[in-house]
Enzyme design. Structure first.
Site, PDB file in Angstrom:
ATOM      1  N   GLU A 180      37.676  13.813   4.011  1.00  0.00           N
ATOM      2  CA  GLU A 180      38.338  14.846   3.505  1.00  0.00           C
ATOM      3  C   GLU A 180      38.058  15.844   2.701  1.00  0.00           C
ATOM      4  O   GLU A 180      36.727  15.985   2.389  1.00  0.00           O
ATOM      5  CB  GLU A 180      38.795  13.482   2.312  1.00  0.00           C
ATOM      6  CG  GLU A 180      39.428  13.581   0.798  1.00  0.00           C
ATOM      7  CD  GLU A 180      39.567  13.005  -0.075  1.00  0.00           C
ATOM      8  OE1 GLU A 180      38.757  11.925  -0.752  1.00  0.00           O
ATOM      9  OE2 GLU A 180      40.892  12.528  -0.627  1.00  0.00           O
ATOM     10  N   HIS A 213      36.774  18.346  -0.264  1.00  0.00           N
ATOM     11  CA  HIS A 213      36.723  18.498  -1.850  1.00  0.00           C
ATOM     12  C   HIS A 213      36.554  19.588  -2.274  1.00  0.00           C
ATOM     13  O   HIS A 213      35.249  19.530  -2.899  1.00  0.00           O
ATOM     14  CB  HIS A 213      34.695  17.616  -1.504  1.00  0.00           C
ATOM     15  CG  HIS A 213      35.433  15.764  -1.680  1.00  0.00           C
ATOM     16  ND1 HIS A 213      35.572  15.206  -0.331  1.00  0.00           N
ATOM     17  CD2 HIS A 213      35.081  14.801  -2.908  1.00  0.00           C
ATOM     18  CE1 HIS A 213      35.768  13.974  -0.653  1.00  0.00           C
ATOM     19  NE2 HIS A 213      35.766  13.843  -2.178  1.00  0.00           N
ATOM     20  N   ASP A 254      33.193  11.220   0.437  1.00  0.00           N
ATOM     21  CA  ASP A 254      32.943  10.100  -0.317  1.00  0.00           C
ATOM     22  C   ASP A 254      31.670   8.696   1.032  1.00  0.00           C
ATOM     23  O   ASP A 254      31.338   7.922   0.439  1.00  0.00           O
ATOM     24  CB  ASP A 254      34.458   9.546  -0.017  1.00  0.00           C
ATOM     25  CG  ASP A 254      34.967  10.122  -0.641  1.00  0.00           C
ATOM     26  OD1 ASP A 254      34.971  11.044  -1.017  1.00  0.00           O
ATOM     27  OD2 ASP A 254      36.584  10.016  -0.698  1.00  0.00           O
ATOM     28  N   HIS A 261      35.622   5.680  -1.518  1.00  0.00           N
ATOM     29  CA  HIS A 261      37.028   6.607  -1.382  1.00  0.00           C
ATOM     30  C   HIS A 261      38.446   5.896  -1.890  1.00  0.00           C
ATOM     31  O   HIS A 261      38.447   4.688  -1.469  1.00  0.00           O
ATOM     32  CB  HIS A 261      37.713   6.493  -0.062  1.00  0.00           C
ATOM     33  CG  HIS A 261      38.536   7.167   0.325  1.00  0.00           C
ATOM     34  ND1 HIS A 261      38.953   9.016   0.043  1.00  0.00           N
ATOM     35  CD2 HIS A 261      40.045   6.887   1.185  1.00  0.00           C
ATOM     36  CE1 HIS A 261      40.373   9.214   0.626  1.00  0.00           C
ATOM     37  NE2 HIS A 261      40.063   7.860   1.036  1.00  0.00           N
ATOM     38  N   GLU A 314      41.635   5.270  -2.027  1.00  0.00           N
ATOM     39  CA  GLU A 314      42.465   4.990  -1.335  1.00  0.00           C
ATOM     40  C   GLU A 314      42.337   4.138  -0.537  1.00  0.00           C
ATOM     41  O   GLU A 314      43.263   3.207  -0.027  1.00  0.00           O
ATOM     42  CB  GLU A 314      43.599   6.239  -0.914  1.00  0.00           C
ATOM     43  CG  GLU A 314      44.355   7.118  -1.662  1.00  0.00           C
ATOM     44  CD  GLU A 314      43.047   8.397  -2.021  1.00  0.00           C
ATOM     45  OE1 GLU A 314      41.827   8.327  -1.552  1.00  0.00           O
ATOM     46  OE2 GLU A 314      43.368   8.818  -2.232  1.00  0.00           O
ATOM     47  N   HIS A 332      38.659  13.598  -8.572  1.00  0.00           N
ATOM     48  CA  HIS A 332      38.120  13.837  -6.501  1.00  0.00           C
ATOM     49  C   HIS A 332      37.715  15.857  -6.944  1.00  0.00           C
ATOM     50  O   HIS A 332      38.544  16.302  -6.771  1.00  0.00           O
ATOM     51  CB  HIS A 332      39.519  14.045  -6.106  1.00  0.00           C
ATOM     52  CG  HIS A 332      39.652  14.834  -4.681  1.00  0.00           C
ATOM     53  ND1 HIS A 332      38.842  13.955  -3.975  1.00  0.00           N
ATOM     54  CD2 HIS A 332      39.736  15.516  -3.999  1.00  0.00           C
ATOM     55  CE1 HIS A 332      38.877  14.340  -2.596  1.00  0.00           C
ATOM     56  NE2 HIS A 332      39.488  16.243  -3.176  1.00  0.00           N
ATOM     57  N   GLU A 361      31.390  12.671  -8.410  1.00  0.00           N
ATOM     58  CA  GLU A 361      30.864  13.420  -7.047  1.00  0.00           C
ATOM     59  C   GLU A 361      30.176  14.413  -6.833  1.00  0.00           C
ATOM     60  O   GLU A 361      28.738  14.151  -6.289  1.00  0.00           O
ATOM     61  CB  GLU A 361      32.429  13.877  -5.963  1.00  0.00           C
ATOM     62  CG  GLU A 361      33.243  11.807  -5.739  1.00  0.00           C
ATOM     63  CD  GLU A 361      34.496  12.386  -4.623  1.00  0.00           C
ATOM     64  OE1 GLU A 361      34.592  11.147  -3.996  1.00  0.00           O
ATOM     65  OE2 GLU A 361      34.535  13.401  -5.004  1.00  0.00           O
TER      66      GLU A 361
HETATM   67 ZN    ZN Z   1      35.265  11.794  -2.378  1.00  0.00          ZN
HETATM   68 MN    MN Z   2      38.324  10.353  -1.299  1.00  0.00          MN
END
Ligand code: ZN
Ligand code: MN
Length: 264
Positions: A33, A35, A44, A119, A121, A175, A180
């Protein structure tokens, strides 16, 4: 250090781990994903794997190969699934992967499986796969236990106040943000380029989802908040808080207090 990662073990050493009382394997789950411009696609997965490794050292568990793909990124928690670089699984695929892998660990003899999620979701689809695997294994006479958690839920108020001195606005907009990025600055500093952080206000999110997604409604950076306040020092605070709290919860739930890392 690497003795906790099962992909590094030979089968006989692995078998000795599995045979121990309270044997536990931690499966880290992430995503592929975007970032933002300052961090790589694998954040992640990298973070959940590293945290799983630190927890495993504390409780005498093994760490399974990380799940590098995750459920579809959503605009209100990951910027959206339309973004270049974001490569996702659907619900059935993720649920099936979890169910198959966890069932295999149980049938090989692990007493406990932990899924350590990185992550946002993923959570409910992992829940489904884990629930199915535990039910299926119990139906065959095994008595396995499992725990599912997302690591950020273990950050305590005291740590939040230090890491977010201007106030914490919620995990959904983290996010590509301070959480992170700080952890990446601690664990993989060579993979972060702070000169490319785009400093913008937190995303203004709707209270609902629309289909199809509207890319104009989330920040062009791909991040839902700015990582400008991130630091390796904050990453160290977060890592210590999370690792300690997760290890403590797992010791309580899984009766793993007497395990040691003597087998190798
Ligand atoms: Zn992330
Ligand atoms: Mn994520």
């Amino acid at each position: 250090m690497s003795a906790v990662f099962l992909e590094d073990l030979d089968a006989e050493t692995y078998a000795a781990h599995v045979a121990r009382d309270g044997s536990t394997v931690i499966i880290p789950t992430g995503a592929t994903e975007q970032h933002g411009p300052h961090m790589p696609l694998g954040v992640d997965a990298m973070l959940s794997r590293a945290i799983a490794g630190a927890v495993a050292e504390r409780i005498g568990a093994l760490v399974a190969p990380v799940f590098s793909y995750g459920y579809k990124s959503q605009p209100r928690s990951g910027g959206g699934n339309h973004r270049i670089g974001t490569t996702s699984l659907g619900a059935a695929a993720l649920t099936g992967l979890v169910e198959d892998v966890v069932s295999s660990f149980f049938s090989q003899g692990f007493k406990n499986v932990v899924v350590l999620n990185g992550h946002f979701e993923n959570y409910q689809f992992i829940y489904e796969g884990l629930d199915n695997a535990v039910a299926g294994s119990r139906a065959t006479g095994l008595e396995p236990r499992a725990v599912l958690l997302s690591y950020w839920d273990f950050v305590d108020e005291h740590t939040l106040e230090k890491v977010f001195p201007d106030g914490f606005l919620g995990w959904d907009i983290e996010h590509g943000g301070v959480l992170e990025t700080s952890l990446m600055l601690l664990l993989h500093p060579e993979k972060v380029d702070m000169s490319r952080v785009i400093d913008h206000p937190p995303a203004k999110l709707t209270k609902y989802d629309i289909f199809p997604e509207d890319p104009a409604r989330t920040p062009a950076s791909g991040c839902l908040s700015s990582a400008k306040g991130a630091s390796a020092e904050s990453g160290q605070l977060l890592m210590e808080a999370v690792t300690t709290a997760v290890a403590s919860s797992l010791r309580n739930e899984l009766h793993v207090a007497n395990l040691s890392l003597e087998v190798n």
